[in-house]
Design an enzyme around this catalytic site. Structure first.
Site: not given
Lengths: 286, 259, 286, 259
Positions: D49-50
């Site tokens: 996930y960023e």
């Protein structure tokens, strides 16, 4: 996915003649066992990269494994010269060694650029230094926004990076702590990654935001307890300062060095046997 | 209280580190001086080592730039790229402490080669962090034993920029930091002349003669009109330094490292 | 050296009209209390920077504090639009808002470049995207070594960065853990740094290699427990998802929004009082 | 076992994620699909996930891209710049999952504005991580509900490059990743034609007619000669998805997030 394997197999399959190889570890966690195994398997023509080529590269260079070195500080820390490195540079023994010389800041940046898959890195530095005169891979560019002059350097993208770490889990996730140097960046910058570790455990039990190399980045994990000797592994054993001092005498003379490498590295099966033979030589001296 | 020339060199260097300063510390003499400062007048100096420790407070001197003692006593330990990128290049280092193999009259430094680069007489260890410390630290202190072999009229190689050809040469290149503000040796303290930037003896250690300094300098060295005598070490300075070196010798089974 | 002070004083002394201000926190540890205090002190003409301008910037923009925004994703996460941001962009209410629009990768890079005191950052990206057509600060350059085309973007160098963290010690060293976003880089890139914290402690007791901002980087530490609400602080409290949903209705209408800001922010003394008033409004609705 | 069009969309998307793949996950539908894959056929998929979590294994779906659940269940949590620099740009992401507000026949994506950029009719949230995911992930899967408002003949703004003007346009720009390899909707699955790169319907969900797909596409949409019917969800797929959404609803006191 990571393979958990012997160091002999890892070096046999993952380190090829002519490869660009970075063995990193900034005083702490130096992958000495892996350096020995590369000598034992007689790799040739390696393009070695390392910020601080110390004993581990003195051994590789003196053993004829390397033809090229990218580095920023080549000494025996706290002791003096690297005699095998100097002999290669000053007298081409056992073969010539092409130097690509940078500063620490530049090397650290170039690993970061490599990890980020960029072809070059940018830094403020080298103004007034002669290094760019002799290393044509240090160039200057102008900022596209401010027109400032900045130095640029090619990213480091090793074929293989080798590091030593405290722990891996059985999936190949690797945990290191203490002084981290450039190991994470050197690993992320490489095509293949070998990690020797003190322990392989079921669960890393790492604190939040610890320095972990996920298994997806790690090609091979090899269980080599003590594999950073004479460097140290925080939480496991301390630096053997006496060996660094002793190395000065071993490396000073070609014949003494060659005999030492034969007896301690080429004639031993692995790093555990090296430690035994070393203990015997010390006993004999005492 | 008698003391050695090495002791006054280390003590005189330590005195130049202001309390609260962020200091980028090299191993050897710089590390001894910076830690002596921290243990005497500069308890809030923040010592940074290139291997990653920030706010290191070693009880014994490190033998290597990455001793475990540095990590154990630091406020935090970051990866080496952060030290060079966010701290040094980031302009957050007030004082960079450097040693050298050779130095010229404008405090340019050579740690690369004696003789021609491609056919060296002596291959030295190389740049390490010095070129960027010399560029990016707000000011630089150089600590080095003085001899005519070290203080040379012309460097075979400029590894790290001091004041280059003197005058405003450094400013013309837009180098961020001020460059060397003092060279502290076992004989004296030199500072760059405010205009020409040529190193000038401003303080002589007790018992040292100008003749000794001239003999140990490879160029006709300048003396300030008001050259002072370096104040003797205080008992606190000397006791602290000796205790530090004693602890270090016990811990490492050796004398403190010499670079 | 860090000052430990009230948030009111920190904002009064360190945030000026016209400043470039980054309030960062990637979903986690969003410095909401500080955002409120900036509105309370009626700062004007701010150049706001933030990867994900969510509720905190919707409030600042709707309150007329900002004239310019550098960002990469402006939405209410999991809910929908930021109505105040849209109203400013679509209908210039309460004033026009100049947009400088980037992608996340670029923003993260630009903070890294700012922290490293470089004037620009380099990335692989934007090829084929229309963003460079409308943002002339996204340009392209060629690698000095490989001639590859790469995108470049100006570094972010905020006058002030504001973050929220879990702990500070009394010297001003700050510890955060969990999802770190770009907070460390945003802080290292700034001239001045304000950190609101859940706790001020004698000793951080941080694990090795934890994310710590040393006191030398931190201008002011302010004790603001709960100061990340409606975001969360790992180990302290969870995200208030219902407030994010409720915000959609508050922000949709100019008058409702203005009345809300008046009652909850301008008419309260601090974030603790805001929380009390908010609890009362909720009670009234229930 | 009956199922909704949203369910088949999510399940069909999940099926495209190979076991062991490194997957860059956006919030909403992509996160639901990626986690469904992890909980069914792809237990060794590495979800990134960023916000920083690597190897997240959330038991309930995150409502935000930075939920604590992601950090608590990850192998490690790194700063956001590392995600974008070392993982995505580093070429270590096998599959990027994207949603979009608008898409054209070459799978270019608009998440920026409807109408002119400077006088927008609707200001959308903007790029987020999409342009670089679209460039740097080895391949891209797009998951989006199909309608003529979303599947438009011409984008007002290209936020993220798909196959641009088709053919070898993408390769000519030397974009590292392969670009979109499939668009999974609530009606069908489209893939780019191997030569022209125009999106072509290759699989239709059960109960959907080609006419419905045409009506929901803003251009004369192509159908593959051998268009298949999307296999029905297995009991395992459907049960796992529903249990995941049920756990999520209980945890968040709301339905699972929709972007």
């Amino acid at each position: 996915m990571t393979e958990i394997t012997s160091l002999r197999e890892a070096v046999a399959h993952l380190v090829k003649d002519g490869d660009c190889v970075a063995l990193e570890g900034f005083t702490h966690l130096i992958p000495s066992a892996a350096g020995h195994e590369i000598i034992r398997q007689a790799r040739k023509d390696l393009y070695l990269v390392r910020m601080t080529p110390d004993l581990i590269y003195d051994q590789l260079i003196g053993s004829g494994c390397a033809s090229r070195l990218r580095f920023s500080w080549g000494g025996n820390p706290g002791v003096g010269s690297l005699h095998r490195l100097r002999d290669a540079v000053e007298r081409q023994w056992p073969q010539p060694l092409a130097l690509e010389e940078h500063g620490h800041a530049d090397m650290a940046n170039a690993y970061v650029a490599g990890a980020a898959n960029l072809p070059f890195s940018v830094l403020r530095g080298y103004q007034g230094s002669d290094l760019p005169t002799y290393n044509h891979n240090i160039r200057f560019m102008r900022c596209p926004f401010t027109d400032e002059e900045l130095a640029v350097s090619p990213a480091i993208r090793p074929d293989v990076t080798v590091i030593h770490a405290q722990k891996a889990d059985r999936r190949g996730n690797v945990l290191l702590w203490g002084i981290l140097g450039v190991q994470k960046e050197a690993a992320m910058a490489a095509k293949r990654v070998i990690v020797t570790v003190e322990e392989i455990v079921d669960k890393l039990d790492a604190p939040p935001n610890a320095c972990i190399l996920p298994s997806a980045v790690v090609t091979a994990v090899c269980h080599e307890p003590g594999g950073a000797f004479p460097s140290y592994a925080h939480g496991y054993y301390v630096r053997d300062n006496r060996f660094y001092i002793a190395w000065d005498d071993i490396a000073r003379d070609r014949d003494v060095f060659t005999a030492w490498v034969q007896r301690h590295i080429r004639d031993t099966a692995d790093f555990q046997e090296f430690r035994q033979v070393l203990a015997q030589s010390k006993g004999a001296q005492a | 209280m008698s003391y050695t020339t090495n002791e006054i060199m280390t003590i005189a260097a330590a005195r130049r580190l202001p309390d609260g300063a962020v200091c980028f510390v090299g191993i050897g003499l710089p590390s001894t001086a910076a830690n002596l400062a921290r243990l005497t007048h500069a308890p809030n100096a923040l010592l940074i080592y290139e291997s990653g420790p920030i706010g290191a407070k070693p009880d014994v001197l490190p033998l290597s730039i990455g001793d475990g003692e540095l990590a154990d006593t630091a406020d935090t330990v970051v990866p080496t790229p952060e030290i060079f990128r966010y701290w040094l290049q980031g302009g957050r280092v007030d004082v960079g402490f450097l040693g050298t193999a050779q130095i010229d009259r404008f405090a340019n430094l050579n740690t690369t080669v004696i003789g021609p680069y491609d056919k060296p007489k002596v291959r030295l260890p190389g740049a390490g962090g010095a070129p960027e410390i010399a560029s990016n630290a707000k000011e630089v202190l150089i600590i080095v034993r003085q001899s005519a072999r070290t203080f040379v009229p012309k460097l075979d190689f400029i590894t790290s920029a001091g004041h280059l050809t003197g005058g405003d040469a450094r400013a013309r290149l837009k180098i961020p930091g001020k460059g060397p503000v003092a060279v502290i040796t076992d004989l004296c303290i030199m500072e760059p002349d405010p205009v020409t930037r040529e190193l000038t003896v401003v303080s002589i250690h007790a018992g040292i003669t100008p003749e000794q300094i001239r003999a140990a300098t490879g160029w006709p060295v300048l003396f300030a009109a008001d050259v002072r005598q370096t104040p003797d070490p205080s008992a606190l300075e000397l006791d602290t330094l000796r205790a530090l070196q004693q602890r270090t010798a016990v811990a490492h089974g050796t004398a403190s490292s010499s670079e």
